[in-house]
Design a protein around this motif. Structure first.
Motif, short mmCIF file in Angstrom:
data_model
loop_
_atom_site.label_atom_id
_atom_site.label_comp_id
_atom_site.label_asym_id
_atom_site.label_seq_id
_atom_site.Cartn_x
_atom_site.Cartn_y
_atom_site.Cartn_z
N TRP A 86 -3.19 -12.40 -5.10
CA TRP A 86 -3.36 -13.03 -3.79
C TRP A 86 -2.08 -13.77 -3.41
CZ3 TRP A 86 -3.27 -18.17 -2.28
CH2 TRP A 86 -3.70 -18.41 -0.96
N LEU A 87 -1.49 -14.49 -4.37
CA LEU A 87 -0.25 -15.21 -4.10
C LEU A 87 0.87 -14.26 -3.69
CD1 LEU A 87 1.35 -17.88 -4.09
CD2 LEU A 87 1.83 -17.48 -6.51
N TRP A 88 1.07 -13.18 -4.45
CA TRP A 88 2.11 -12.19 -4.12
C TRP A 88 1.86 -11.59 -2.73
CZ3 TRP A 88 6.64 -10.56 -6.24
CH2 TRP A 88 7.19 -9.41 -5.69
N THR A 89 0.59 -11.23 -2.47
CA THR A 89 0.24 -10.63 -1.19
C THR A 89 0.46 -11.61 -0.05
OG1 THR A 89 -1.35 -9.18 -2.29
CG2 THR A 89 -1.64 -9.50 0.07
N THR A 90 0.11 -12.86 -0.27
CA THR A 90 0.29 -13.88 0.76
C THR A 90 1.78 -14.06 1.09
OG1 THR A 90 -1.71 -15.04 0.08
CG2 THR A 90 -0.12 -16.30 1.35
N ILE A 91 2.61 -14.06 0.08
CA ILE A 91 4.06 -14.18 0.31
C ILE A 91 4.57 -12.98 1.12
CG2 ILE A 91 6.31 -14.16 -0.84
CD1 ILE A 91 4.93 -15.83 -3.09
N SER A 92 4.11 -11.77 0.75
CA SER A 92 4.52 -10.56 1.48
C SER A 92 4.08 -10.60 2.94
CB SER A 92 3.94 -9.32 0.81
OG SER A 92 4.36 -9.22 -0.52
N ILE A 93 2.82 -10.98 3.14
CA ILE A 93 2.27 -11.04 4.50
C ILE A 93 2.98 -12.13 5.31
CG2 ILE A 93 0.20 -11.55 5.86
CD1 ILE A 93 -1.40 -10.27 3.51
N ALA A 94 3.25 -13.26 4.67
CA ALA A 94 3.94 -14.35 5.37
C ALA A 94 5.35 -13.93 5.78
CB ALA A 94 3.99 -15.60 4.48
N THR A 116 8.15 -3.04 11.93
CA THR A 116 8.54 -4.21 11.16
C THR A 116 7.73 -4.43 9.88
OG1 THR A 116 9.49 -5.28 13.08
CG2 THR A 116 8.86 -6.72 11.26
N PRO A 117 6.39 -4.46 9.92
CA PRO A 117 5.66 -4.66 8.67
C PRO A 117 5.93 -3.54 7.67
CG PRO A 117 4.18 -4.93 10.53
CD PRO A 117 5.47 -4.41 11.07
N LEU A 118 6.03 -2.32 8.16
CA LEU A 118 6.28 -1.18 7.29
C LEU A 118 7.61 -1.36 6.54
CD1 LEU A 118 5.21 1.64 6.49
CD2 LEU A 118 6.56 2.56 8.38
N LEU A 119 8.65 -1.73 7.26
CA LEU A 119 9.96 -1.93 6.64
C LEU A 119 9.97 -3.15 5.71
CD1 LEU A 119 12.23 -1.09 9.70
CD2 LEU A 119 11.74 0.35 7.70
N THR A 120 9.26 -4.20 6.09
CA THR A 120 9.20 -5.40 5.26
C THR A 120 8.51 -5.10 3.93
OG1 THR A 120 9.13 -6.79 7.24
CG2 THR A 120 8.48 -7.82 5.17
N TYR A 121 7.36 -4.43 4.01
CA TYR A 121 6.62 -4.12 2.78
C TYR A 121 7.38 -3.11 1.93
CZ TYR A 121 2.77 -6.49 5.17
OH TYR A 121 1.99 -7.40 5.84
N ALA A 122 8.09 -2.20 2.57
CA ALA A 122 8.87 -1.20 1.83
C ALA A 122 9.97 -1.86 1.01
CB ALA A 122 9.47 -0.17 2.78
N THR A 123 10.58 -2.90 1.54
CA THR A 123 11.64 -3.57 0.80
C THR A 123 11.09 -4.29 -0.44
OG1 THR A 123 11.48 -5.56 2.16
CG2 THR A 123 13.10 -3.92 2.83
N LEU A 124 9.84 -4.64 -0.42
CA LEU A 124 9.22 -5.34 -1.54
C LEU A 124 8.53 -4.40 -2.53
CD1 LEU A 124 7.62 -8.26 0.49
CD2 LEU A 124 9.67 -8.36 -0.92
N TRP A 125 8.52 -3.11 -2.24
CA TRP A 125 7.70 -2.15 -2.99
C TRP A 125 8.04 -2.10 -4.48
CZ3 TRP A 125 8.31 2.85 -5.21
CH2 TRP A 125 7.12 3.55 -5.39
N ILE A 126 9.29 -1.92 -4.84
CA ILE A 126 9.68 -1.84 -6.26
C ILE A 126 9.51 -3.19 -6.94
CG2 ILE A 126 11.66 -1.55 -7.82
CD1 ILE A 126 10.39 1.07 -7.01
N ALA A 127 9.86 -4.26 -6.26
CA ALA A 127 9.68 -5.59 -6.86
C ALA A 127 8.21 -5.84 -7.15
CB ALA A 127 10.23 -6.66 -5.92
N ARG A 128 7.35 -5.40 -6.25
CA ARG A 128 5.90 -5.57 -6.46
C ARG A 128 5.43 -4.76 -7.66
NH1 ARG A 128 1.42 -5.01 -1.75
NH2 ARG A 128 -0.29 -5.84 -2.94
#
Length: 163
Positions: A86-94, A116-128
């Motif tokens: 939830w914390l990781w997801t909240t940071i991504s969504i924020a 925008t959300p697609l590109l933002t989440y894509a940048t976090l994909w490997i880190a996640r």
């Protein structure tokens, strides 16, 4: 949940990455379509559309990760896993919402807002993936389940002495 990364055989990591990719390839278009619908058809503000779309997809994605990508062998750490996820997801969504808010205030077009959300989440994909694999869902039992040779205490039926 362990704060120390566990080492996993390369084939097990590839298998998990493949499954993680499949879950992502289902969740991302679902989130994208829902976000686009909320933004363009219902004409919600971009941040509200992002929050609703993310809220709708977060629980099914967590369940898919936990049951298929990183199968749970016990329920002892479920509460801490949910909390950290939830914390990781909240940071991504924020992060995505902050970028959307800024773009929407500057008068960005719908196509820019939609991507925008697609590109933002894509940048976090490997880190996640790394976070989920090495810290959140890492269990020595998971490693042993994927490859019994890794766990010297795991006994395969053919290795048990005959009586």
């Amino acid at each position: 949940m362990s704060l120390h990364p566990t080492e996993c055989p390369p084939h097990a990591t590839r298998q998990k990455l493949g499954r993680y990719t499949v879950v992502t390839l289902i969740a991302t278009p679902t989130n994208f379509v829902l976000f686009t619908f909320l933004l363009t058809v219902l004409q919600l503000p971009a941040v509200a559309a992002n929050l609703i779309a993310a809220a709708c997809i977060t629980i099914p994605t967590f369940v898919a990760y936990r049951r298929w990508v990183w199968p749970a062998n016990d329920t002892a750490s479920t509460a801490s896993e949910v909390g950290m996820y939830w914390l990781w997801t909240t940071i991504s969504i924020a992060l995505a919402s902050g970028v959307l808010w800024s773009l929407e205030r500057s008068g960005a077009s719908h196509p820019v807002l939609i991507l925008t959300p697609l590109l933002t989440y894509a940048t976090l994909w490997i880190a996640r993936f790394s976070f989920l694999d090495r810290y959140l869902f890492a269990q020595t039992a998971d490693v042993a389940a994927l490859n019994p040779i890794v766990d010297p205490n795991a006994r395969v039926r053919s290795q048990q002495p005959a009586r």
